[in-house]
Design a protein around this motif. Structure first.
Motif, PDB file in Angstrom:
ATOM      1  N   ALA A 169       0.853  -1.187   0.000  1.00 24.04           N
ATOM      2  CA  ALA A 169       0.000   0.000   0.000  1.00 24.04           C
ATOM      3  C   ALA A 169       0.888   1.236   0.000  1.00 24.04           C
ATOM      4  CB  ALA A 169      -0.900   0.002   1.228  1.00 24.04           C
ATOM      5  N   VAL A 170       0.594   2.173  -0.903  1.00 25.11           N
ATOM      6  CA  VAL A 170       1.372   3.406  -1.019  1.00 25.11           C
ATOM      7  C   VAL A 170       0.400   4.572  -1.130  1.00 25.11           C
ATOM      8  CG1 VAL A 170       3.078   4.691  -2.360  1.00 25.11           C
ATOM      9  CG2 VAL A 170       3.248   2.191  -2.196  1.00 25.11           C
ATOM     10  N   ALA A 171       0.588   5.590  -0.300  1.00 25.58           N
ATOM     11  CA  ALA A 171      -0.275   6.770  -0.336  1.00 25.58           C
ATOM     12  C   ALA A 171       0.576   8.028  -0.314  1.00 25.58           C
ATOM     13  CB  ALA A 171      -1.244   6.768   0.847  1.00 25.58           C
ATOM     14  N   VAL A 172       0.052   9.101  -0.917  1.00 26.67           N
ATOM     15  CA  VAL A 172       0.755  10.382  -1.009  1.00 26.67           C
ATOM     16  C   VAL A 172      -0.101  11.465  -0.357  1.00 26.67           C
ATOM     17  CG1 VAL A 172       1.730  12.106  -2.586  1.00 26.67           C
ATOM     18  CG2 VAL A 172       1.917   9.670  -3.126  1.00 26.67           C
ATOM     19  N   GLY A 173       0.550  12.438   0.272  1.00 23.91           N
ATOM     20  CA  GLY A 173      -0.153  13.430   1.078  1.00 23.91           C
ATOM     21  C   GLY A 173      -0.824  14.561   0.334  1.00 23.91           C
ATOM     22  N   HIS A 174      -1.598  14.260  -0.693  1.00 28.28           N
ATOM     23  CA  HIS A 174      -2.445  15.281  -1.323  1.00 28.28           C
ATOM     24  C   HIS A 174      -3.765  15.326  -0.553  1.00 28.28           C
ATOM     25  CE1 HIS A 174      -0.160  16.699  -4.764  1.00 28.28           C
ATOM     26  NE2 HIS A 174       0.296  15.471  -4.905  1.00 28.28           N
ATOM     27  N   HIS A 175      -3.758  16.044   0.559  1.00 31.17           N
ATOM     28  CA  HIS A 175      -4.854  15.964   1.516  1.00 31.17           C
ATOM     29  C   HIS A 175      -6.167  16.513   0.981  1.00 31.17           C
ATOM     30  CE1 HIS A 175      -3.216  20.023   2.042  1.00 31.17           C
ATOM     31  NE2 HIS A 175      -4.414  20.361   2.447  1.00 31.17           N
ATOM     32  N   LEU A 176      -6.125  17.427   0.014  1.00 31.61           N
ATOM     33  CA  LEU A 176      -7.376  18.008  -0.484  1.00 31.61           C
ATOM     34  C   LEU A 176      -8.249  16.964  -1.175  1.00 31.61           C
ATOM     35  CD1 LEU A 176      -6.038  21.418  -1.854  1.00 31.61           C
ATOM     36  CD2 LEU A 176      -7.180  20.968   0.325  1.00 31.61           C
ATOM     37  N   ARG A 177      -7.645  15.895  -1.652  1.00 27.69           N
ATOM     38  CA  ARG A 177      -8.415  14.809  -2.269  1.00 27.69           C
ATOM     39  C   ARG A 177      -9.330  14.116  -1.258  1.00 27.69           C
ATOM     40  NH1 ARG A 177      -7.745  13.356  -8.008  1.00 27.69           N
ATOM     41  NH2 ARG A 177      -6.073  14.736  -8.693  1.00 27.69           N
ATOM     42  N   HIS A 178      -9.038  14.306   0.026  1.00 27.13           N
ATOM     43  CA  HIS A 178      -9.796  13.621   1.072  1.00 27.13           C
ATOM     44  C   HIS A 178     -10.675  14.576   1.871  1.00 27.13           C
ATOM     45  CE1 HIS A 178      -7.127  10.276   0.175  1.00 27.13           C
ATOM     46  NE2 HIS A 178      -6.138  11.135   0.244  1.00 27.13           N
ATOM     47  N   GLU A 179     -10.630  15.862   1.536  1.00 27.11           N
ATOM     48  CA  GLU A 179     -11.398  16.866   2.274  1.00 27.11           C
ATOM     49  C   GLU A 179     -12.821  16.897   1.739  1.00 27.11           C
ATOM     50  OE1 GLU A 179     -13.170  20.146   3.821  1.00 27.11           O
ATOM     51  OE2 GLU A 179     -12.600  20.285   1.721  1.00 27.11           O
ATOM     52  N   VAL A 180     -13.805  16.755   2.629  1.00 27.94           N
ATOM     53  CA  VAL A 180     -15.202  16.538   2.229  1.00 27.94           C
ATOM     54  C   VAL A 180     -15.722  17.661   1.338  1.00 27.94           C
ATOM     55  CG1 VAL A 180     -17.566  16.318   3.077  1.00 27.94           C
ATOM     56  CG2 VAL A 180     -15.704  15.117   4.244  1.00 27.94           C
ATOM     57  N   LYS A 181     -15.462  18.911   1.695  1.00 35.00           N
ATOM     58  CA  LYS A 181     -16.001  20.030   0.916  1.00 35.00           C
ATOM     59  C   LYS A 181     -15.387  20.086  -0.481  1.00 35.00           C
ATOM     60  CE  LYS A 181     -17.080  22.814   4.996  1.00 35.00           C
ATOM     61  NZ  LYS A 181     -16.769  24.052   5.760  1.00 35.00           N
ATOM     62  N   HIS A 182     -14.081  19.853  -0.572  1.00 33.22           N
ATOM     63  CA  HIS A 182     -13.451  19.819  -1.891  1.00 33.22           C
ATOM     64  C   HIS A 182     -14.048  18.702  -2.746  1.00 33.22           C
ATOM     65  CE1 HIS A 182     -10.317  22.572  -0.438  1.00 33.22           C
ATOM     66  NE2 HIS A 182      -9.928  22.683  -1.691  1.00 33.22           N
ATOM     67  N   ARG A 183     -14.214  17.545  -2.157  1.00 31.10           N
ATOM     68  CA  ARG A 183     -14.757  16.414  -2.912  1.00 31.10           C
ATOM     69  C   ARG A 183     -16.163  16.712  -3.426  1.00 31.10           C
ATOM     70  NH1 ARG A 183     -12.170  11.321  -1.768  1.00 31.10           N
ATOM     71  NH2 ARG A 183     -14.165  10.247  -1.937  1.00 31.10           N
ATOM     72  N   GLU A 184     -16.983  17.348  -2.598  1.00 31.60           N
ATOM     73  CA  GLU A 184     -18.353  17.645  -2.998  1.00 31.60           C
ATOM     74  C   GLU A 184     -18.398  18.700  -4.100  1.00 31.60           C
ATOM     75  OE1 GLU A 184     -22.499  17.697  -3.252  1.00 31.60           O
ATOM     76  OE2 GLU A 184     -21.054  16.207  -2.529  1.00 31.60           O
ATOM     77  N   VAL A 185     -17.608  19.767  -3.950  1.00 29.08           N
ATOM     78  CA  VAL A 185     -17.592  20.820  -4.971  1.00 29.08           C
ATOM     79  C   VAL A 185     -17.134  20.259  -6.313  1.00 29.08           C
ATOM     80  CG1 VAL A 185     -16.407  22.925  -5.700  1.00 29.08           C
ATOM     81  CG2 VAL A 185     -17.329  22.759  -3.390  1.00 29.08           C
ATOM     82  N   ILE A 186     -16.071  19.472  -6.292  1.00 30.46           N
ATOM     83  CA  ILE A 186     -15.543  18.963  -7.557  1.00 30.46           C
ATOM     84  C   ILE A 186     -16.462  17.897  -8.143  1.00 30.46           C
ATOM     85  CG2 ILE A 186     -13.582  17.740  -8.595  1.00 30.46           C
ATOM     86  CD1 ILE A 186     -11.794  19.446  -6.768  1.00 30.46           C
ATOM     87  N   ARG A 187     -17.161  17.156  -7.299  1.00 30.72           N
ATOM     88  CA  ARG A 187     -18.173  16.222  -7.816  1.00 30.72           C
ATOM     89  C   ARG A 187     -19.227  16.983  -8.612  1.00 30.72           C
ATOM     90  NH1 ARG A 187     -23.161  14.684  -6.842  1.00 30.72           N
ATOM     91  NH2 ARG A 187     -23.391  16.055  -5.026  1.00 30.72           N
TER      92      ARG A 187
END
Length: 274
Positions: free
Chosen positions: A181-199
């Motif tokens: 498992a490998v993850a990178v710290g692009h935290h905005l991808r996990h922020e609820v408001k960002h996810r909803e707006v971009i959806r």
């Protein structure tokens, strides 16, 4: 770059068949930023997830606390630390212990100092390594972690130049073969408001997005004065943000967050820069 740098502006041209990942993530194809590393490590068969932190500055300290306080399981323990310098390592250990006293077990023999300290931490009995040192060191550290069969969380950016990105890509292919498992710290991808707006943007609420302009405004960062007897290498590593070979400069090190959001919106990545 100087201490009073205020930010940058980037124009992004859409490539119709492009990736939806950000600049660093687009290059590092297959690195899944949304993966919950703790659960993946747990699923591999370990009752307790043992973590090594490499890079004990503010971001590394925060990442360790985030990992220990994850919502999936409390059976997580920090067992090794590595940093180029002893002082930030000890400061980080105190800060993490204060917040997660029952989840820290890092005796002196598992506190490693020096530019090669990461190797010693990775080869402790750990499941997951957090790579939070200056990004100029990231490719070598990621390669070592993959060779050792460790799951990885690494901060952005994953490298500071094209050769470093190619090393990340190659190591990531091996990580996939090993089912790490490998993850990178692009935290905005996990922020609820960002996810909803971009959806909603992707659903066409504002029409077809043809052009994006992004800005990063900042008040500058820390600077650490030269200490008596300090070598040039020690000075540069201590002030890594101001040296391109260590940080990649402002656009790569910080503005990558906003470039990632632009790529996310466009579901593409840049093909030209001017």
């Amino acid at each position: 770059m100087n201490q009073n740098s205020r930010g940058g502006k980037t124009q992004v041209e859409r490539h119709p068949g492009g990736s939806s990942f950000g600049l660093a993530r687009g290059a590092a194809t297959g690195i899944v930023a949304g993966l919950v590393v703790e659960r993946a490590a747990h699923a591999a068969g370990s009752d307790q997830i043992r973590i090594a932190l490499i890079g004990c500055g503010g971001r590394g300290t925060g990442a360790a606390v985030n990992a220990l306080r994850n919502a999936a399981t409390k059976n997580v323990k920090l067992v090794a630390l590595a940093d180029a310098f002893a002082e930030p390592l000890e400061n980080s250990l105190r800060a993490i212990t204060a917040q997660c006293p029952d989840q820290v077990d890092v005796p002196p023999e598992r506190r490693f100092v020096g530019l090669d300290a990461y190797k010693k931490a990775i080869h402790c009995d750990v499941d997951l390594v957090l790579l939070c040192s200056p990004p100029g060191f990231r490719p070598a550290q990621f390669e070592e972690a993959v060779r050792a069969g460790r799951h990885v969380f690494m901060e952005k950016p994953v490298a500071v130049d094209a050769p470093g990105i190619r090393r990340i890509l190659a190591a990531n292919e091996i990580a996939k073969q090993k089912k790490l498992a490998v993850a990178v710290g692009h935290h905005l991808r996990h922020e609820v408001k960002h996810r909803e707006v971009i959806r909603r943007i992707h659903e066409g609420v504002i029409g077809s997005v043809r052009f994006v302009r992004i800005y990063f405004n900042s008040g500058g960062v820390w600077f650490r004065p030269r200490k008596p007897g300090q070598t040039e290498m020690q000075f540069q590593v201590s002030n890594w943000y101001y040296f391109t070979w260590l940080s990649g400069d402002h656009i790569v090190e910080q503005h990558v967050h906003d470039i990632d959001v632009a790529n996310w919106i466009l579901r593409a990545h840049p093909i030209r820069a001017w």
